[in-house]
Scaffold this active site. Sequence first.
Site, PDB file in Angstrom:
ATOM      1  N   ASP A 104      77.697  26.650  11.312  1.00  0.00           N
ATOM      2  CA  ASP A 104      77.959  25.870   9.926  1.00  0.00           C
ATOM      3  C   ASP A 104      79.290  26.395   9.309  1.00  0.00           C
ATOM      4  OD1 ASP A 104      75.473  25.049   7.886  1.00  0.00           O
ATOM      5  OD2 ASP A 104      77.258  25.800   6.920  1.00  0.00           O
ATOM      6  N   ILE A 105      79.914  25.255   8.605  1.00  0.00           N
ATOM      7  CA  ILE A 105      81.175  25.674   8.123  1.00  0.00           C
ATOM      8  C   ILE A 105      81.107  26.452   6.920  1.00  0.00           C
ATOM      9  CG2 ILE A 105      81.174  23.777   6.062  1.00  0.00           C
ATOM     10  CD1 ILE A 105      83.855  22.848   7.629  1.00  0.00           C
ATOM     11  N   HIS A 140      68.750  18.232  11.027  1.00  0.00           N
ATOM     12  CA  HIS A 140      69.360  19.117  11.628  1.00  0.00           C
ATOM     13  C   HIS A 140      68.204  20.406  11.183  1.00  0.00           C
ATOM     14  CE1 HIS A 140      71.049  18.526   7.445  1.00  0.00           C
ATOM     15  NE2 HIS A 140      70.988  19.982   7.396  1.00  0.00           N
ATOM     16  N   HIS A 192      68.854  24.552  10.859  1.00  0.00           N
ATOM     17  CA  HIS A 192      69.631  25.937  10.648  1.00  0.00           C
ATOM     18  C   HIS A 192      69.326  26.835  11.207  1.00  0.00           C
ATOM     19  CE1 HIS A 192      71.959  24.482   6.839  1.00  0.00           C
ATOM     20  NE2 HIS A 192      70.876  23.560   6.662  1.00  0.00           N
ATOM     21  N   ASN A 198      65.958  21.558   5.984  1.00  0.00           N
ATOM     22  CA  ASN A 198      65.781  21.016   4.683  1.00  0.00           C
ATOM     23  C   ASN A 198      65.548  19.348   4.821  1.00  0.00           C
ATOM     24  OD1 ASN A 198      66.492  23.569   3.543  1.00  0.00           O
ATOM     25  ND2 ASN A 198      68.593  23.178   3.613  1.00  0.00           N
ATOM     26  N   GLY A 254      66.188  20.007  -0.588  1.00  0.00           N
ATOM     27  CA  GLY A 254      67.484  20.472  -0.559  1.00  0.00           C
ATOM     28  C   GLY A 254      68.493  19.870   0.723  1.00  0.00           C
ATOM     29  N   GLN A 255      68.050  18.871   1.183  1.00  0.00           N
ATOM     30  CA  GLN A 255      68.882  18.204   2.400  1.00  0.00           C
ATOM     31  C   GLN A 255      70.119  17.435   1.868  1.00  0.00           C
ATOM     32  OE1 GLN A 255      66.782  15.226   4.617  1.00  0.00           O
ATOM     33  NE2 GLN A 255      68.666  15.186   6.282  1.00  0.00           N
TER      34      GLN A 255
HETATM   35  P1  AMP Z   1      71.683  20.783   4.460  1.00  0.00           P
HETATM   36  O1  AMP Z   1      71.659  21.361   3.098  1.00  0.00           O
HETATM   37  O2  AMP Z   1      70.256  21.338   4.876  1.00  0.00           O
HETATM   38  O3  AMP Z   1      71.657  19.316   4.668  1.00  0.00           O
HETATM   39  O4  AMP Z   1      72.734  21.386   5.120  1.00  0.00           O
HETATM   40  C1  AMP Z   1      73.976  20.776   5.455  1.00  0.00           C
HETATM   41  C2  AMP Z   1      74.977  21.871   6.233  1.00  0.00           C
HETATM   42  O5  AMP Z   1      75.953  21.277   7.076  1.00  0.00           O
HETATM   43  C3  AMP Z   1      75.279  23.044   5.162  1.00  0.00           C
HETATM   44  O6  AMP Z   1      74.812  24.229   5.578  1.00  0.00           O
HETATM   45  C4  AMP Z   1      76.917  22.857   5.135  1.00  0.00           C
HETATM   46  O7  AMP Z   1      77.556  24.043   5.198  1.00  0.00           O
HETATM   47  C5  AMP Z   1      77.010  22.154   6.656  1.00  0.00           C
HETATM   48  N1  AMP Z   1      78.092  21.356   7.010  1.00  0.00           N
HETATM   49  C6  AMP Z   1      78.667  20.552   6.251  1.00  0.00           C
HETATM   50  N2  AMP Z   1      79.853  19.967   6.727  1.00  0.00           N
HETATM   51  C7  AMP Z   1      79.947  20.653   8.104  1.00  0.00           C
HETATM   52  C8  AMP Z   1      80.855  20.520   8.884  1.00  0.00           C
HETATM   53  N3  AMP Z   1      82.010  19.637   8.905  1.00  0.00           N
HETATM   54  N4  AMP Z   1      80.976  21.372   9.920  1.00  0.00           N
HETATM   55  C9  AMP Z   1      80.060  22.359  10.017  1.00  0.00           C
HETATM   56  N5  AMP Z   1      78.949  22.482   9.315  1.00  0.00           N
HETATM   57  C10 AMP Z   1      78.999  21.634   7.917  1.00  0.00           C
END
Ligand code: AMP
Length: 124
Positions: A38-39, A111, A113, A98, A104-105
């Site tokens: 995760d970024i 995906h 986490h 999420n 909270g998506q």
């Molecule tokens: P969600 O809120 O469950 O949809 O989480 C989306 C997740 O994707 C968040 O934790 C972000 O930090 C992560 N995210 C968004 N863009 C990237 C990216 N380019 N590389 C890795 N993780 C990312």
Amino acid sequence: MIEHVVGHDPDCLFCKIVAGKIPSKLVYQDDELYAFHDIKPWAPVHFLIIPKMHIPSMAHLQAEHAALMGRMMVLAPQLAMEQGCNAYPAGGFRVLANTGDEGGQEVHHLHVHVMGGPRPWLKG
Ligand code: AMP
Ligand code: ZN
């Protein structure tokens, strides 16, 4: 790679990551699944496992996806240990999916986490 992926959405951030159009820090991949860091990590270990196929959310799952989701769940503990999570029961990890706005998506490509490592964590 992308020609093997059914259900690709060219506008989707995670489809672009799977296709290599946006860089990611790879954790694992096979024919069906892709895992990357995760970024914005909340925890010392924080990576995402996604299907390569574009499924927008858990709300879209059908019976035909059962094996795929089962593989994601079995992969989570294996990768968690490889990425440095401590062993159960003193260690462990959190798995979170999420779903939808109220869930909270933010990224609408299914995906999970996987978060772990010594506390405190930034969130959760
Ligand atoms: P969600 O809120 O469950 O949809 O989480 C989306 C997740 O994707 C968040 O934790 C972000 O930090 C992560 N995210 C968004 N863009 C990237 C990216 N380019 N590389 C890795 N993780 C990312
Ligand atoms: Zn997608």
